[in-house]
Design an enzyme around this catalytic site. Structure first.
Site, PDB file in Angstrom:
ATOM      1  N   ARG A 235       0.841  -1.196   0.000  1.00 45.71           N
ATOM      2  CA  ARG A 235       0.000   0.000   0.000  1.00 45.71           C
ATOM      3  C   ARG A 235       0.877   1.247   0.000  1.00 45.71           C
ATOM      4  O   ARG A 235       1.907   1.305   0.696  1.00 45.71           O
ATOM      5  CB  ARG A 235      -0.912   0.039   1.246  1.00 45.71           C
ATOM      6  CG  ARG A 235      -2.177  -0.826   1.076  1.00 45.71           C
ATOM      7  CD  ARG A 235      -3.097  -0.269  -0.011  1.00 45.71           C
ATOM      8  NE  ARG A 235      -4.262  -1.072  -0.276  1.00 45.71           N
ATOM      9  CZ  ARG A 235      -4.390  -2.004  -1.214  1.00 45.71           C
ATOM     10  NH1 ARG A 235      -3.359  -2.317  -1.992  1.00 45.71           N
ATOM     11  NH2 ARG A 235      -5.525  -2.616  -1.414  1.00 45.71           N
ATOM     12  N   GLU A 264      -3.825   7.552  -5.533  1.00 47.38           N
ATOM     13  CA  GLU A 264      -3.876   6.828  -6.812  1.00 47.38           C
ATOM     14  C   GLU A 264      -5.039   7.336  -7.632  1.00 47.38           C
ATOM     15  O   GLU A 264      -6.173   7.321  -7.134  1.00 47.38           O
ATOM     16  CB  GLU A 264      -3.996   5.327  -6.546  1.00 47.38           C
ATOM     17  CG  GLU A 264      -2.735   4.775  -5.876  1.00 47.38           C
ATOM     18  CD  GLU A 264      -2.747   3.261  -5.674  1.00 47.38           C
ATOM     19  OE1 GLU A 264      -3.715   2.608  -6.102  1.00 47.38           O
ATOM     20  OE2 GLU A 264      -1.803   2.737  -5.094  1.00 47.38           O
ATOM     21  N   HIS A 283      -0.354   0.208  -9.920  1.00 46.37           N
ATOM     22  CA  HIS A 283      -1.099  -0.754  -9.078  1.00 46.37           C
ATOM     23  C   HIS A 283      -1.507  -2.001  -9.884  1.00 46.37           C
ATOM     24  O   HIS A 283      -2.691  -2.306 -10.046  1.00 46.37           O
ATOM     25  CB  HIS A 283      -2.340  -0.065  -8.473  1.00 46.37           C
ATOM     26  CG  HIS A 283      -2.818  -0.727  -7.213  1.00 46.37           C
ATOM     27  ND1 HIS A 283      -3.300  -0.010  -6.149  1.00 46.37           N
ATOM     28  CD2 HIS A 283      -2.882  -2.033  -6.839  1.00 46.37           C
ATOM     29  CE1 HIS A 283      -3.663  -0.850  -5.186  1.00 46.37           C
ATOM     30  NE2 HIS A 283      -3.417  -2.075  -5.576  1.00 46.37           N
TER      31      HIS A 283
END
Ligand code: NAD
Ligand code: MLT
Length: 530
Positions: A235, A264, A283
């Site tokens: 994370r 993000e 990601h």
């Protein structure tokens, strides 16, 4: 035909998952692939179930509008886009699908490690710019190097296996897993400072929490081994982004491989943009065909199981059952709800504490769900449908209602029993109950044996053991048109205190109760609706 359970899939989900939901015959699916926040706020009130990935956010305002929502499933691991306390308060079960993408994410961490070691992305960019910069991209070999793995859960363990396969020296740190459970990995379990000072590569596989946020920051850069390469596929925020940029500038960090970011997508001023030593991916840990398929299947099967049998697999705010135990626990579950409700109504004043003591074969089971079922039962007379197994412990705490359970060591052959000590602050009552395949029963109250099913309309009477009680009560109820279903008697001793439990077909009107209470042999009487 019963109305189907309406499920919104707000984000992209592999079609196989959608098919599992549709084929269940129980679920009406609305598959939208992409849902804007405004749209989600507008429509969420129409659904019983919600499936999301990382794009949709189930925050306070969404939960507030989710009038009939019973369950949210995150197709993936991280639930940082779900306000779990708000869901729990509203009785919404939150689950995730954690297993399906572990291998792909571990592979992404290893891929970033190779990319950092051999500068592959930079070399590729240079080639596409029609350059031949052979000497610029000298790399480092992995064999024999030391990797520190922080967080040894599902993904961390997969990374460890692969690092061992690459003949690296592996250091591991996870303070929440007992050492003996990790020994089989055959790695060096050490402190985080050992990892900082010895590792050539560090990879994190923890959630983002208060203890992992900014694990590497501007204040501790100097603890790192010079030339370390850092990887984060967990994370954003576990490494402080500005500290990474600073560490690279100072020559402490040779490179970073990041799949996740504080924001993000990141804002244009994200500190690592433009730094050549930073290999960045958007990601992508779980973005493989295999992981998406596995996660979709895991998610859809959990939803179907929840709708079919109420089992919440991988729940984050609801007791998780082993489905094999459900058969044994089901009658106990129902009994606990009913006895909890009985307990709340049988006392003179509002209940302040309920202590459950279990003995017999039942103590070998997971009893936490039964304690929660008791809480739900106790709160139901006051809160009705508003309370469920998710929010019952929260409501009990809010009301200073203490509900606890203990077990008494007993042989497995001893019949299973539950002894409840109820208190309203002034008086206590002790209720003993049991359950088996035929259902649940109360079998004693205050040491007086009396057996009845805690269900329907019940007239609970504490009286002196004198003749005429049964006849007079029967006449009184009959004259008021209240039909008796069954009647159970028990007494402490001949001529002493007795218990009369009458199951009736309808509610007992208040004037009838007044007449009963006026009888000289009545010590206490209560109408209880279960
Ligand atoms: P997991 O729950 O199986 O493992 C996490 C481990 O971290 C646990 O063993 C826990 O004890 C440990 N931990 C917690 N705090 C720690 C601390 N302060 N120091 C050391 N260890 C600590 O989770 P997982 O499935 O392995 O997932 C790990 C992370 O990867 C999560 O943050 C998850 O959201 C993320 N993830 C990212 C992607 C991606 O696409 N990049 C995909 C899947 C999962
Ligand atoms: C996860 O938490 O499962 C990951 O971040 C993967 C994802 O949902 O893309």
């Amino acid at each position: 035909m019963a109305e189907k359970f309406k499920v919104l899939i707000a984000d992209n989900l592999d079609q196989e998952g959608v098919d599992i939901l549709n084929n269940s015959g129980l679920i009406e699916v609305d598959y939208r692939k992409k849902t804007s926040r405004e749209e989600l706020l507008e429509i969420i009130g129409n659904y019983d179930g919600l499936i999301i990935r990382s794009a949709s956010k189930v925050d306070g305002p969404v939960v507030e509008k989710a009038a009939r929502l019973k369950v949210v499933i995150r197709a993936g691991v991280g639930v940082d886009n779900i306000n779990i306390p708000a869901c729990s308060q509203k009785g919404i079960v939150v689950m995730n699908a954690p297993a399906g993408n572990s291998v792909s994410t571990a592979e992404q961490a290893i891929a970033l490690m190779f990319a950092l070691a051999r500068k592959t992305p930079q070399a590729n960019a240079s080639m596409h710019a029609k350059q031949w910069e052979k000497s610029k991209f000298n790399g480092t070999q992995l064999t024999g190097k030391t990797i520190g793995v922080i967080g040894l859960g599902r993904i961390g363990k997969e990374v460890v296996k692969r690092a061992i396969g690459l003949q690296m020296r592996v250091l591991g740190f996870d303070p929440y897993i007992p050492r003996e459970n990790l020994e089989y990995l055959q790695i060096e379990l050490c402190s985080i400072d050992d990892i900082f000072s010895q590792a050539d590569f560090i990879t994190v596989h923890t959630p983002l929490t208060e203890t992992t946020a900014n694990l590497i920051n501007r204040g501790n850069l100097n603890k790192l081994k010079k030339g370390v390469r850092l990887i984060n596929c967990a994370r954003g925020g576990i490494y402080e982004e500005a500290a990474l940029a600073e560490g690279i500038r100072q020559g402490i960090i040779a490179g970073v491989g990041l799949d996740v970011f504080v924001e993000e997508p990141p804002k244009p001023d994200m500190p690592l943009y433009g730094i050549e030593e930073a290999v960045l991916t958007p990601h992508l840990g779980a973005s493989t065909d295999e992981a998406q398929l596995e996660v979709a299947k895991e998610t859809a099967n959990s939803m179907v199981e929840f709708v079919k049998s109420g089992v919440a697999r991988n729940s984050l705010n609801f007791p998780t059952f082993d489905p094999a135990e459900m058969g044994v626990l089901q009658p106990w579950f129902q009994l606990c709800e009913q006895v909890g409700s009985f307990a709340a109504q049988v006392m003179k004043k509002p209940l302040t504490s309920l202590q459950a003591e279990f003995r017999g074969e039942i103590v070998t089971r997971n009893l936490k769900p039964l304690e929660i079922a008791l809480s739900k039962g106790v709160l139901t007379p006051a809160l009705g449908d508003e309370v469920n197994l998710v929010n019952a412990p929260i409501f009990a705490k809010d009301r200073n209602l203490s509900i606890s359970s203990t077990v008494v060591e007993s042989s497995a052959s001893e019949p299973s029993r539950m002894k409840l000590t109820l208190s309203d602050g002034d008086t206590t009552k002790v209720v003993v109950a049991t359950a088996d395949g035929t259902g649940g029963r109360i079998i004693a109250i205050n040491d007086i044996s009396v057996e009845f099913k805690p269900e329907g309309h019940i007239l609970y009477i504490h009286n002196k053991d004198v003749p005429k009680v049964v006849g007079e009560l029967g006449t009184l109820l009959g004259d008021s048109n209240v039909n008796i279903g069954s009647l159970q008697l028990g007494r402490a001793s001949k001529g002493g205190v007795a218990l009369t439990v009458i199951s009736v077909d309808d509610a007992v009107p208040a004037p009838v109760l007044d007449k009963i209470r006026a009888k000289e042999y009545i010590l206490e009487s209560k109408y209880i609706n279960l």
